[in-house]
Every structure is written in C-alpha cells, then in structure tokens.
Design a protein around this motif. Structure first.
Motif, PDB file in Angstrom:
ATOM      1  N   LEU A   1       9.732   4.840   0.864  1.00 38.09           N
ATOM      2  CA  LEU A   1       8.693   4.147   1.621  1.00 38.09           C
ATOM      3  C   LEU A   1       8.712   4.576   3.089  1.00 38.09           C
ATOM      4  CD1 LEU A   1       9.000   0.537   0.150  1.00 38.09           C
ATOM      5  CD2 LEU A   1       7.513   2.425  -0.586  1.00 38.09           C
ATOM      6  N   PRO A   2       7.620   5.119   3.597  1.00 41.15           N
ATOM      7  CA  PRO A   2       7.583   5.606   4.989  1.00 41.15           C
ATOM      8  C   PRO A   2       7.956   4.544   6.013  1.00 41.15           C
ATOM      9  CG  PRO A   2       5.674   6.399   3.781  1.00 41.15           C
ATOM     10  CD  PRO A   2       6.362   5.424   2.881  1.00 41.15           C
ATOM     11  N   SER A   3       7.515   3.310   5.827  1.00 41.17           N
ATOM     12  CA  SER A   3       7.779   2.254   6.815  1.00 41.17           C
ATOM     13  C   SER A   3       9.247   1.858   6.881  1.00 41.17           C
ATOM     14  CB  SER A   3       6.927   1.014   6.510  1.00 41.17           C
ATOM     15  OG  SER A   3       5.559   1.282   6.734  1.00 41.17           O
ATOM     16  N   LEU A   4      10.022   2.230   5.867  1.00 42.04           N
ATOM     17  CA  LEU A   4      11.448   1.892   5.872  1.00 42.04           C
ATOM     18  C   LEU A   4      12.317   3.011   6.429  1.00 42.04           C
ATOM     19  CD1 LEU A   4      11.935  -0.002   2.475  1.00 42.04           C
ATOM     20  CD2 LEU A   4      11.244  -0.885   4.715  1.00 42.04           C
ATOM     21  N   LYS A   5      11.762   4.200   6.552  1.00 45.65           N
ATOM     22  CA  LYS A   5      12.560   5.338   7.010  1.00 45.65           C
ATOM     23  C   LYS A   5      13.127   5.127   8.417  1.00 45.65           C
ATOM     24  CE  LYS A   5      10.399   8.798   4.021  1.00 45.65           C
ATOM     25  NZ  LYS A   5      11.583   8.891   3.128  1.00 45.65           N
ATOM     26  N   PRO A   6      12.396   4.516   9.363  1.00 46.09           N
ATOM     27  CA  PRO A   6      12.984   4.292  10.692  1.00 46.09           C
ATOM     28  C   PRO A   6      14.235   3.416  10.672  1.00 46.09           C
ATOM     29  CG  PRO A   6      10.603   4.045  10.789  1.00 46.09           C
ATOM     30  CD  PRO A   6      10.966   4.136   9.337  1.00 46.09           C
ATOM     31  N   PHE A   7      14.382   2.597   9.660  1.00 47.58           N
ATOM     32  CA  PHE A   7      15.558   1.718   9.569  1.00 47.58           C
ATOM     33  C   PHE A   7      16.774   2.455   8.999  1.00 47.58           C
ATOM     34  CE2 PHE A   7      11.860  -1.016   9.454  1.00 47.58           C
ATOM     35  CZ  PHE A   7      12.202  -2.036  10.327  1.00 47.58           C
ATOM     36  N   LEU A   8      16.538   3.642   8.427  1.00 44.47           N
ATOM     37  CA  LEU A   8      17.630   4.385   7.813  1.00 44.47           C
ATOM     38  C   LEU A   8      18.418   5.203   8.835  1.00 44.47           C
ATOM     39  CD1 LEU A   8      15.894   5.702   4.545  1.00 44.47           C
ATOM     40  CD2 LEU A   8      17.277   3.645   4.855  1.00 44.47           C
TER      41      LEU A   8
ATOM     42  N   ASP B   1       0.817  -1.217   0.000  1.00 46.25           N
ATOM     43  CA  ASP B   1       0.000   0.000   0.000  1.00 46.25           C
ATOM     44  C   ASP B   1       0.849   1.265   0.000  1.00 46.25           C
ATOM     45  OD1 ASP B   1      -2.326  -1.439  -0.054  1.00 46.25           O
ATOM     46  OD2 ASP B   1      -2.675  -1.363   2.112  1.00 46.25           O
ATOM     47  N   GLU B   2       2.127   1.139   0.333  1.00 43.24           N
ATOM     48  CA  GLU B   2       3.040   2.279   0.239  1.00 43.24           C
ATOM     49  C   GLU B   2       3.774   2.280  -1.104  1.00 43.24           C
ATOM     50  OE1 GLU B   2       5.709   2.335   3.553  1.00 43.24           O
ATOM     51  OE2 GLU B   2       4.110   2.390   5.049  1.00 43.24           O
ATOM     52  N   ILE B   3       4.010   1.103  -1.647  1.00 45.29           N
ATOM     53  CA  ILE B   3       4.747   0.996  -2.908  1.00 45.29           C
ATOM     54  C   ILE B   3       3.927   1.547  -4.070  1.00 45.29           C
ATOM     55  CG2 ILE B   3       5.739  -0.617  -4.578  1.00 45.29           C
ATOM     56  CD1 ILE B   3       6.468  -2.432  -2.208  1.00 45.29           C
TER      57      ILE B   3
END
Length: 290
Positions: free
Chosen positions: A67-74, A46-48
């Motif tokens: 992708l917003p859900s991946l930003k915390p991992f960056l 749903d973000e892709i």
C-alpha cells in the motif's frame, strides 16, 4: 438411496464460515494499522482494492507492504516489523475464529469411514487453502484438493525469513493437490466432470456439496451430478460482507459475470438447511472401488 463413493465438496462457507473468518482477521489487522498510522480501512480502501485485484484474492498476505500510503511509515524497516502488532492481531484472530461448522468433522469422517473418497474443489488459492486444510485437521481426511494456482510471492519474503511457520507447514503431507486451469471458475461443469474422471467414478456414484445455488448447485446440475445445497453456509448481506465489497479483489468484469450468474434461477431439491450431517438423510456412502 443410491450408494455414493465420492463426495466433492466446496470449501469456503461449506466446511467453515469463510466470510466470518475473513472479516474478523482483516478487521483486527486494519484496526491495529489505524492505531499505528491514523489511517482507517476506509482511507486505504482505494489502494487495497487494486492490490487485491492484481493478485486475484482478498486474502493477499503481503498487503501492508504493497500500500503506497503505508510506505512512509516503513522507512528502511520491513512491514513485518513496523506492523507486527497488526500481523499478530490477524494471526491470533485467525487461530481463534477458524473452525469447522458443526457436524462437518463427524460427517467427513463418517464418509471416509464408509470407504468413500472426498475431494475439495475451491476457488481459493492453494497457499491459503493449504493452511486452512491443515489447521482444521483435514490433511488426510480429504483425499484431493483442487485449487487455482497461487499468486507470486515477493522475492525477498523467504530470503528475509518471512515464513512464520516451518517450511513443512506450507505443504500437505497426505492430501493430494491438483491445480485447476488458470482463469477457470465456477460454475464450470467440465471441471467437475474432470474431477470425477480423475477418480474414475461414474456420475451416478458422486455427490457434490456446496453453499451457492447459482455456482455449486447449477454446476452439479449441468454436469449431471447429484448435489446437496449447503444452505446453512450461504453468505448473508451483513456488515461483514459490506467490508468485503469495500476492498474486494473483484474487478468490474468479475462483478458483471457474478450478476449474470446470479440472474439464473436455480431450484435446489436437496437442501442441507441446518448442518452438513443432513446429507445422510438423502445419500448413502459406500466403499470406493479404484
């Protein structure tokens, strides 16, 4: 058989299996992303989709950064560092899986050897089409390639050394490049007619080759240009296509337009059932006179 001096060909699923290459690369990348984050492609779908829709392609090279859900991992790190294994998986898979269909290389060289001209008309953006053209050894074999304009590149991409290859790799050395008008898509007979005008070739001297009856064959028919339907490349409704639909760049309007196109019944008389070289059973090629 009439002599042809210009072959206009579709790229994706006509010269190579685009659906297979896309699925293999995207799936390899997202499997690594899941190992790093615990988030599956289904979790992120749903973000892709909005990212792909924003940039008009399901091949967006900067997807992981967006992708917003991946930003915390960056954190403070670049996506190319955090997801380096995923990016390497994509690239290594692409290198392994990107190849021409059987007989395509020999067919294009035979057309070229007869003195004819070859043009590619594709809906894939130039950044991705250039890579494939060069990697497949077609820079110079193809005289001109027509593509839509590219999406914008993130401002910090080149500044941060984001290029994987040398600067020259991102440009064609021999094949000429022409942009198609923004928003103009197949089946547009006027665009095909414009390509013939660019080459100063009469309709009777050209042939169009593509894998879609509703887009390629219908477009050539409406333009009054001979065609050959590359049935060997018609995309099938497999699990690969299901993943593509899950993260597609198509908007609701695009889907409606596609359904309208598919509702048109198109009969193809000239069919390349097995391979591209069957074109010579129907057409002869001769020297192009400028």
């Amino acid at each position: 058989m009439q002599n042809k001096t210009l072959a206009v060909v579709d790229f994706d699923n006509t010269l190579f299996d685009w659906v297979h290459v896309w699925y293999s690369c995207f799936n390899a990348m997202m499997q690594e992303v899941e190992l790093i984050t615990g988030l599956s492609v289904e979790d992120l779908a749903d973000e892709i989709r909005p990212v792909h829709q924003e940039h008009g392609t399901s091949e967006y090279a900067f997807l992981l950064e967006a992708l917003p859900s991946l930003k915390p991992f960056l954190g403070e790190k670049a996506a190319s560092e955090v997801f380096s294994k995923a990016i390497r998986a994509f690239r290594s898979t692409r290198k392994k899986e990107l190849r021409l269909y059987p007989t395509v290389a020999d067919t294009l060289l035979r057309i070229k050897g007869a003195g004819s001209r070859i043009a590619i008309y594709t809906e894939s953006q130039s950044f991705y089409s250039f890579y494939r053209l060069k990697r497949l050894g077609l820079d110079g074999v193809v005289d001109r390639i027509y593509t839509p304009p590219d999406h914008e590149v993130p401002e910090d991409f080149i500044a941060n050394g984001g290029r994987h290859y040398s600067r020259n790799f991102y440009h064609l050395r021999h094949t000429e490049h022409h942009h198609t008008p923004v928003g103009e898509l197949k089946p547009n007979p006027h665009l095909l007619s414009q390509i013939l005008t660019d080459f100063d070739v009469a309709k009777s001297e050209a042939v169009y080759i593509g894998d879609s009856r509703q887009k390629d064959v219908a477009m050539a028919t409406d333009a009054g240009v001979d065609y050959a339907w590359a049935a060997y490349g018609e995309a099938q409704d497999t699990h690969k296509y299901e993943l593509l639909k899950l993260v597609t760049h198509w908007t609701d309007d695009d889907v409606q337009r596609e359904n309208e196109i598919r509702s048109r019944k198109v009969n193809a008389d000239i069919i390349l059932e097995k391979e591209m070289s069957q074109i010579f059973e129907h057409y002869k090629f001769a020297e192009y006179q400028q």
